[in-house]
Design a protein around this motif. Structure first.
Motif, PDB file in Angstrom:
ATOM      1  N   MET A  44      -1.663   6.857  -0.290  1.00 53.34           N
ATOM      2  CA  MET A  44      -1.840   6.782   1.162  1.00 53.34           C
ATOM      3  C   MET A  44      -0.995   7.839   1.865  1.00 53.34           C
ATOM      4  O   MET A  44       0.091   8.194   1.407  1.00 53.34           O
ATOM      5  CB  MET A  44      -1.423   5.399   1.657  1.00 53.34           C
ATOM      6  CG  MET A  44      -2.124   4.233   0.969  1.00 53.34           C
ATOM      7  SD  MET A  44      -3.752   3.914   1.645  1.00 53.34           S
ATOM      8  CE  MET A  44      -3.296   3.142   3.191  1.00 53.34           C
ATOM      9  N   PHE A  95       0.820  -1.205   0.000  1.00 49.66           N
ATOM     10  CA  PHE A  95       0.000   0.000   0.000  1.00 49.66           C
ATOM     11  C   PHE A  95       0.858   1.260   0.000  1.00 49.66           C
ATOM     12  O   PHE A  95       0.359   2.355   0.255  1.00 49.66           O
ATOM     13  CB  PHE A  95      -0.931  -0.004   1.222  1.00 49.66           C
ATOM     14  CG  PHE A  95      -1.898  -1.155   1.231  1.00 49.66           C
ATOM     15  CD1 PHE A  95      -3.110  -1.058   0.583  1.00 49.66           C
ATOM     16  CD2 PHE A  95      -1.571  -2.338   1.876  1.00 49.66           C
ATOM     17  CE1 PHE A  95      -4.004  -2.118   0.581  1.00 49.66           C
ATOM     18  CE2 PHE A  95      -2.458  -3.401   1.888  1.00 49.66           C
ATOM     19  CZ  PHE A  95      -3.666  -3.300   1.232  1.00 49.66           C
ATOM     20  N   GLU A  99      -1.501  -1.211  -4.277  1.00 51.80           N
ATOM     21  CA  GLU A  99      -2.537  -0.183  -4.377  1.00 51.80           C
ATOM     22  C   GLU A  99      -1.938   1.006  -5.129  1.00 51.80           C
ATOM     23  O   GLU A  99      -1.137   1.763  -4.581  1.00 51.80           O
ATOM     24  CB  GLU A  99      -2.998   0.238  -2.982  1.00 51.80           C
ATOM     25  CG  GLU A  99      -3.936   1.431  -2.965  1.00 51.80           C
ATOM     26  CD  GLU A  99      -5.148   1.253  -3.840  1.00 51.80           C
ATOM     27  OE1 GLU A  99      -5.151   1.797  -4.973  1.00 51.80           O
ATOM     28  OE2 GLU A  99      -6.088   0.556  -3.409  1.00 51.80           O
TER      29      GLU A  99
END
Length: 238
Positions: free
Chosen positions: A103, A67, A98
Protein backbone atom coordinates in the motif's frame (compact mmCIF):
# COMPACT_ATOMS: atom_id res chain seq x y z
CA UNK A 1 -24.55 7.43 16.46
CA UNK A 2 -22.59 4.43 17.73
CA UNK A 3 -20.30 2.17 15.71
CA UNK A 4 -21.65 -0.83 17.60
CA UNK A 5 -23.55 -3.93 16.47
CA UNK A 6 -25.76 -5.97 18.82
CA UNK A 7 -26.59 -9.60 18.02
CA UNK A 8 -28.78 -11.87 20.20
CA UNK A 9 -27.01 -14.65 22.08
CA UNK A 10 -29.81 -15.69 24.42
CA UNK A 11 -32.89 -14.26 26.07
CA UNK A 12 -30.60 -12.39 28.47
CA UNK A 13 -27.39 -11.62 26.56
CA UNK A 14 -26.25 -10.01 23.33
CA UNK A 15 -23.02 -10.26 21.38
CA UNK A 16 -21.50 -6.80 20.88
CA UNK A 17 -19.10 -5.79 18.08
CA UNK A 18 -17.43 -2.37 17.96
CA UNK A 19 -15.07 -1.13 15.26
CA UNK A 20 -12.74 1.63 14.20
CA UNK A 21 -10.33 2.17 11.32
CA UNK A 22 -7.34 4.31 10.43
CA UNK A 23 -6.05 5.47 7.05
CA UNK A 24 -3.24 7.76 5.92
CA UNK A 25 -1.70 7.78 9.39
CA UNK A 26 1.64 6.05 9.94
CA UNK A 27 5.14 6.04 8.49
CA UNK A 28 4.60 5.42 4.76
CA UNK A 29 5.77 8.14 2.41
CA UNK A 30 2.25 9.11 1.32
CA UNK A 31 0.78 9.21 4.84
CA UNK A 32 -0.80 12.52 5.80
CA UNK A 33 0.09 12.25 9.49
CA UNK A 34 3.47 10.73 10.40
CA UNK A 35 3.39 8.79 13.67
CA UNK A 36 4.76 5.42 14.84
CA UNK A 37 2.49 2.41 14.35
CA UNK A 38 2.27 1.81 18.09
CA UNK A 39 0.43 5.14 18.35
CA UNK A 40 -1.78 4.34 15.34
CA UNK A 41 -2.95 1.08 16.89
CA UNK A 42 -3.20 2.48 20.42
CA UNK A 43 -5.74 5.06 19.34
CA UNK A 44 -7.57 2.64 17.05
CA UNK A 45 -7.85 0.06 19.80
CA UNK A 46 -8.89 2.77 22.21
CA UNK A 47 -11.88 3.76 20.08
CA UNK A 48 -13.15 0.21 19.57
CA UNK A 49 -12.81 -0.64 23.26
CA UNK A 50 -14.44 2.61 24.39
CA UNK A 51 -17.36 2.06 22.02
CA UNK A 52 -17.81 -1.48 23.34
CA UNK A 53 -17.49 -0.69 27.04
CA UNK A 54 -19.62 2.46 26.91
CA UNK A 55 -22.74 0.40 26.11
CA UNK A 56 -22.14 -1.81 29.14
CA UNK A 57 -20.45 -4.69 27.33
CA UNK A 58 -17.64 -6.85 28.72
CA UNK A 59 -14.75 -7.21 26.21
CA UNK A 60 -13.91 -10.79 25.21
CA UNK A 61 -11.56 -10.58 22.20
CA UNK A 62 -9.85 -8.18 19.82
CA UNK A 63 -9.30 -8.30 16.04
CA UNK A 64 -6.63 -6.40 14.09
CA UNK A 65 -6.78 -5.88 10.31
CA UNK A 66 -3.32 -4.80 9.14
CA UNK A 67 -2.81 -3.19 5.72
CA UNK A 68 0.61 -1.76 6.60
CA UNK A 69 2.68 -4.92 6.09
CA UNK A 70 4.05 -7.96 7.91
CA UNK A 71 7.00 -6.05 9.30
CA UNK A 72 4.76 -3.78 11.38
CA UNK A 73 2.50 -6.43 12.95
CA UNK A 74 4.38 -6.52 16.25
CA UNK A 75 4.41 -2.74 16.53
CA UNK A 76 0.67 -2.61 15.92
CA UNK A 77 0.17 -5.23 18.62
CA UNK A 78 2.19 -3.12 21.06
CA UNK A 79 -0.28 -0.26 20.73
CA UNK A 80 -3.23 -2.58 21.31
CA UNK A 81 -1.50 -4.08 24.34
CA UNK A 82 -0.97 -0.59 25.76
CA UNK A 83 -4.66 0.26 25.47
CA UNK A 84 -5.62 -3.06 27.07
CA UNK A 85 -3.14 -2.53 29.90
CA UNK A 86 -4.54 0.94 30.67
CA UNK A 87 -7.98 -0.63 30.97
CA UNK A 88 -6.64 -3.57 33.03
CA UNK A 89 -7.77 -6.03 30.35
CA UNK A 90 -6.17 -9.18 28.98
CA UNK A 91 -7.81 -10.33 25.74
CA UNK A 92 -7.02 -12.86 23.01
CA UNK A 93 -6.05 -11.06 19.79
CA UNK A 94 -6.41 -12.35 16.25
CA UNK A 95 -6.27 -10.69 12.85
CA UNK A 96 -4.91 -10.65 9.34
CA UNK A 97 -2.26 -8.85 7.29
CA UNK A 98 -2.39 -7.79 3.65
CA UNK A 99 0.98 -9.19 2.56
CA UNK A 100 0.33 -9.64 -1.17
CA UNK A 101 -0.05 -5.99 -2.10
CA UNK A 102 2.06 -3.04 -0.99
CA UNK A 103 0.00 0.00 0.00
CA UNK A 104 1.09 3.59 -0.63
CA UNK A 105 -0.58 4.73 2.60
CA UNK A 106 -0.98 3.06 5.97
CA UNK A 107 -4.32 1.55 6.89
CA UNK A 108 -5.60 -0.61 9.72
CA UNK A 109 -8.90 -1.84 11.14
CA UNK A 110 -9.70 -2.54 14.78
CA UNK A 111 -12.54 -4.61 16.22
CA UNK A 112 -13.49 -5.28 19.82
CA UNK A 113 -15.85 -8.18 20.56
CA UNK A 114 -17.78 -8.62 23.77
CA UNK A 115 -21.13 -9.39 25.30
CA UNK A 116 -23.67 -7.50 27.36
CA UNK A 117 -26.44 -8.56 29.68
CA UNK A 118 -29.57 -6.82 28.42
CA UNK A 119 -30.29 -5.60 31.94
CA UNK A 120 -26.94 -3.74 31.94
CA UNK A 121 -27.18 -2.29 28.42
CA UNK A 122 -26.51 1.46 28.51
CA UNK A 123 -28.46 2.57 25.45
CA UNK A 124 -31.63 4.68 25.54
CA UNK A 125 -31.72 5.02 29.33
CA UNK A 126 -31.34 8.82 29.67
CA UNK A 127 -34.36 10.46 31.37
CA UNK A 128 -35.75 13.78 30.15
CA UNK A 129 -34.48 15.66 33.22
CA UNK A 130 -30.86 14.67 32.51
CA UNK A 131 -28.05 17.09 31.79
CA UNK A 132 -25.23 16.65 29.28
CA UNK A 133 -21.49 17.33 29.23
CA UNK A 134 -18.35 16.60 27.23
CA UNK A 135 -15.42 15.00 29.03
CA UNK A 136 -12.14 15.67 27.23
CA UNK A 137 -11.61 17.83 24.14
CA UNK A 138 -12.02 17.16 20.39
CA UNK A 139 -8.79 16.67 18.43
CA UNK A 140 -7.90 14.91 15.19
CA UNK A 141 -4.74 14.03 13.25
CA UNK A 142 -1.52 15.69 14.37
CA UNK A 143 -3.41 17.73 16.98
CA UNK A 144 -4.03 14.52 18.95
CA UNK A 145 -0.29 14.13 19.47
CA UNK A 146 0.23 17.83 20.23
CA UNK A 147 -2.52 17.87 22.87
CA UNK A 148 -2.20 14.49 24.56
CA UNK A 149 -2.61 16.11 27.97
CA UNK A 150 -6.14 17.24 26.96
CA UNK A 151 -7.21 13.87 25.54
CA UNK A 152 -9.52 11.90 27.84
CA UNK A 153 -7.27 9.27 29.52
CA UNK A 154 -8.46 5.67 29.31
CA UNK A 155 -8.33 5.14 33.11
CA UNK A 156 -10.60 8.16 33.55
CA UNK A 157 -12.96 6.80 30.88
CA UNK A 158 -13.08 3.54 32.82
CA UNK A 159 -13.87 5.48 36.00
CA UNK A 160 -16.78 7.18 34.23
CA UNK A 161 -18.32 3.76 33.60
CA UNK A 162 -18.76 3.23 37.34
CA UNK A 163 -19.39 6.81 38.46
CA UNK A 164 -22.83 7.18 40.10
CA UNK A 165 -25.22 9.50 38.33
CA UNK A 166 -23.98 8.96 34.76
CA UNK A 167 -26.63 7.43 32.51
CA UNK A 168 -24.98 7.05 29.09
CA UNK A 169 -21.51 7.57 27.66
CA UNK A 170 -20.94 8.11 23.94
CA UNK A 171 -17.41 8.32 22.49
CA UNK A 172 -17.30 11.36 20.18
CA UNK A 173 -15.97 10.63 16.71
CA UNK A 174 -15.21 12.44 13.48
CA UNK A 175 -18.67 14.04 13.13
CA UNK A 176 -18.26 15.97 16.37
CA UNK A 177 -20.14 16.79 19.55
CA UNK A 178 -23.41 17.98 17.99
CA UNK A 179 -23.81 14.82 15.89
CA UNK A 180 -23.43 12.54 18.91
CA UNK A 181 -25.67 14.72 21.09
CA UNK A 182 -28.39 14.84 18.43
CA UNK A 183 -28.36 11.05 18.18
CA UNK A 184 -28.41 10.58 21.95
CA UNK A 185 -31.31 13.01 22.34
CA UNK A 186 -33.30 11.40 19.53
CA UNK A 187 -32.99 7.86 20.89
CA UNK A 188 -34.14 9.09 24.30
CA UNK A 189 -37.11 11.12 23.05
CA UNK A 190 -35.78 14.66 23.61
CA UNK A 191 -37.31 17.43 21.52
CA UNK A 192 -34.84 19.38 19.30
CA UNK A 193 -33.28 22.32 21.12
CA UNK A 194 -30.52 24.87 20.65
CA UNK A 195 -27.16 23.68 21.95
CA UNK A 196 -24.43 25.74 23.58
CA UNK A 197 -20.95 24.56 24.62
CA UNK A 198 -17.56 26.26 25.02
CA UNK A 199 -16.07 23.55 22.79
CA UNK A 200 -16.54 23.56 18.99
CA UNK A 201 -19.70 21.54 18.34
CA UNK A 202 -18.75 20.34 14.86
CA UNK A 203 -15.01 19.71 15.26
CA UNK A 204 -13.80 16.14 14.78
CA UNK A 205 -12.96 14.32 17.99
CA UNK A 206 -10.86 11.88 15.93
CA UNK A 207 -9.96 8.77 17.92
CA UNK A 208 -12.53 9.43 20.67
CA UNK A 209 -10.39 12.06 22.40
CA UNK A 210 -13.58 13.08 24.23
CA UNK A 211 -16.89 11.54 25.25
CA UNK A 212 -20.43 12.80 25.63
CA UNK A 213 -22.18 11.93 28.90
CA UNK A 214 -25.76 12.25 30.10
CA UNK A 215 -26.09 12.50 33.87
CA UNK A 216 -28.32 13.19 36.84
CA UNK A 217 -28.25 16.92 37.70
CA UNK A 218 -27.76 16.14 41.40
CA UNK A 219 -24.54 14.28 40.56
CA UNK A 220 -22.88 17.17 38.72
CA UNK A 221 -20.63 18.18 41.60
CA UNK A 222 -19.37 14.64 42.11
CA UNK A 223 -18.71 14.20 38.39
CA UNK A 224 -16.84 17.51 38.15
CA UNK A 225 -14.72 16.54 41.15
CA UNK A 226 -13.82 13.21 39.52
CA UNK A 227 -12.88 14.58 36.08
CA UNK A 228 -11.51 18.04 36.96
CA UNK A 229 -10.87 20.38 34.04
CA UNK A 230 -11.79 17.71 31.49
CA UNK A 231 -15.44 18.70 32.15
CA UNK A 232 -17.30 20.93 29.67
CA UNK A 233 -21.00 21.67 30.21
CA UNK A 234 -23.56 21.43 27.42
CA UNK A 235 -26.48 23.82 27.81
CA UNK A 236 -29.79 23.25 26.04
CA UNK A 237 -32.03 26.27 25.41
CA UNK A 238 -35.63 25.63 26.47
Amino acid sequence: MRDVLFLPLSSEEELVIATDCSGGIGLKEADLVKVPYEIVSYYGARVALMELMSVGAVPLAFVLQNFVGDQEWKRLLQGIDQALAELHLSLPITGSTESNMSMLQSAAGFMAVGKVNKANKRVGITPLQAKFAVIGEPFVGADVIKNQDRVLPLPLFQQLLTLPGIYEIVPIGSKGIFHELKGLMEINGFAPREVFCSLPLYASSGPATSVLVSYCPESEGQIKKAVGDYFFSINLKS
